[in-house]
Design a protein around this motif. Sequence first.
Motif, mmCIF file in Angstrom:
data_model
loop_
_atom_site.group_PDB
_atom_site.id
_atom_site.type_symbol
_atom_site.label_atom_id
_atom_site.label_comp_id
_atom_site.label_asym_id
_atom_site.label_seq_id
_atom_site.Cartn_x
_atom_site.Cartn_y
_atom_site.Cartn_z
ATOM 1 N N VAL A 1 9.586 16.077 -35.232
ATOM 2 C CA VAL A 1 9.609 16.213 -36.687
ATOM 3 C C VAL A 1 9.947 17.655 -37.039
ATOM 4 N N HIS A 2 11.055 17.828 -37.748
ATOM 5 C CA HIS A 2 11.465 19.153 -38.199
ATOM 6 C C HIS A 2 10.817 19.413 -39.563
ATOM 7 N N VAL A 3 10.070 20.492 -39.675
ATOM 8 C CA VAL A 3 9.355 20.829 -40.901
ATOM 9 C C VAL A 3 10.097 21.956 -41.610
ATOM 10 N N MET A 4 10.663 21.636 -42.777
ATOM 11 C CA MET A 4 11.322 22.638 -43.614
ATOM 12 C C MET A 4 10.290 23.211 -44.572
ATOM 13 N N PHE A 5 9.860 24.444 -44.337
ATOM 14 C CA PHE A 5 8.808 25.046 -45.144
ATOM 15 C C PHE A 5 9.431 25.985 -46.160
ATOM 16 N N GLY B 1 15.635 7.554 -44.990
ATOM 17 C CA GLY B 1 16.425 7.306 -43.800
ATOM 18 C C GLY B 1 16.415 8.447 -42.803
ATOM 19 N N ARG B 2 15.781 9.584 -43.175
ATOM 20 C CA ARG B 2 15.678 10.709 -42.258
ATOM 21 C C ARG B 2 14.225 11.215 -42.274
ATOM 22 N N ALA C 1 21.415 15.684 -44.745
ATOM 23 C CA ALA C 1 20.771 14.413 -44.420
ATOM 24 C C ALA C 1 21.433 13.273 -45.183
ATOM 25 N N GLU C 2 21.711 13.489 -46.454
ATOM 26 C CA GLU C 2 22.376 12.475 -47.266
ATOM 27 C C GLU C 2 23.730 12.094 -46.652
ATOM 28 N N THR D 1 3.947 4.410 -49.726
ATOM 29 C CA THR D 1 3.995 3.902 -48.360
ATOM 30 C C THR D 1 3.995 5.086 -47.410
ATOM 31 N N PRO D 2 3.244 5.006 -46.322
ATOM 32 C CA PRO D 2 3.206 6.141 -45.400
ATOM 33 C C PRO D 2 4.580 6.391 -44.796
ATOM 34 N N PRO D 3 4.880 7.648 -44.486
ATOM 35 C CA PRO D 3 6.178 7.962 -43.863
ATOM 36 C C PRO D 3 6.364 7.175 -42.568
#
Length: 404
Positions: free
Chosen positions: A50-54, A304-305, A365-366, A41-43
């Motif tokens: 949107v925070h991108v953790m690279f 959920g995040r 996040a959890e 399913t798409p996000p």
Amino acid sequence: MNALIALAVVLALAAVGSFVVWRLLRSRNMELWIGSYLRRTPPLVTDRPVHVMFCFVDHFEPMWHGADVDTQRARVDRWCKEYRELAGKHRDADGRPPQHSFFYPEEEYAPEYLDKLAELCADGYGEIEVHLHHDNDTEENFRESITRFCRILHERHGAIPRDPVSGELRFGFIHGNWCLDNSRPDGRWCGINNELILLRELGCYADFTMPSAPSDTQTKTINSIYYASDDPRAPKSHDDGTPVRVGGHASGDLMLIQGPLGLNWRKRKFGVIPSIENADVRGGQPPSPGRVDDWVRTGVHVEGRPEWVFVKIHTHGTQEADMDTLLGAPTDAMHSYLEKAYNDGKRHVLHYVSAREAYNIAKAAEAGLEGNPHDYRDYVLPAPRSSWAGSGRQGGTVADRDAA
């Protein structure tokens, strides 16, 4: 009669087509995961930035291919020099350079190389974690090998942290030859069916092996952050598991943080068959804006995040055929594109993170925490001594900090 003949021809062609497709899937072991990919399913769309953790993880093997000592030393020295130069030109939203997580093989331990990597990490460019190649292993030997290596990494090289609650050493893990939990069908390159349990008991906080496609060790679970429960009577217990979710709690034996896996329709064999996008960066698979976009769009996140997206890519950093890509213009351009396309502060915010920091942010996040993920880089596990400079703490050499 003509209608029946036509129907028979159509059915025959369909059967042949299905057989050909199945053979193509089997030739790249795609039958293991393509169902999960098609059912994805798409996000969720979010109106928040949107925070991108690279996160760039490296199966870092100086002794690869039985190289002589001079070649090994040249590989490590090149990384320690050129990666500083490359990463020093780039910054994320928090003012930090790219973070490279060096998963160093236990069986290739050489103090000289780890001392040099520790200095690189002390300058703020990454962290050292645990990698292992083994075959037909035993539980006793596995426990002894990992325990000894973790102690050496921590005591001699300032790597891997102690848990502030339990006091035990904690480490991230990548399995050599992709064979986590004895997952290769012929049983080679591991030998232990209860490896997830052992890793948990030895202090492993998360595994970063997947994706392994096109290897036959690839799990059916893809593009996920999840907990796997070990069945000590069977291999490949991490084939599926329980997603890490907001408001949830640790379950099972080990967290797995996967990188993006999917199909690349821009790169097609015979102009028809898409290639596999497995987040591997090397000379033959250089990073590109299109690949970066695909990695981000995959949207690996804690359930959920959705506005915290984890992009974990991988490489084998010491292979000569790949080093010009990893230390040169292609990776330089990748970081420039990330900082241009995914760091405007409104739609996207870029964070360069180590493997440990990715885990900490997933745990935050959890726990239901929100806001800037940068605040949770050390949420559960503190930075090891060898990365103090990268966390804005005391700098200097490892020896200087040990004496402090």
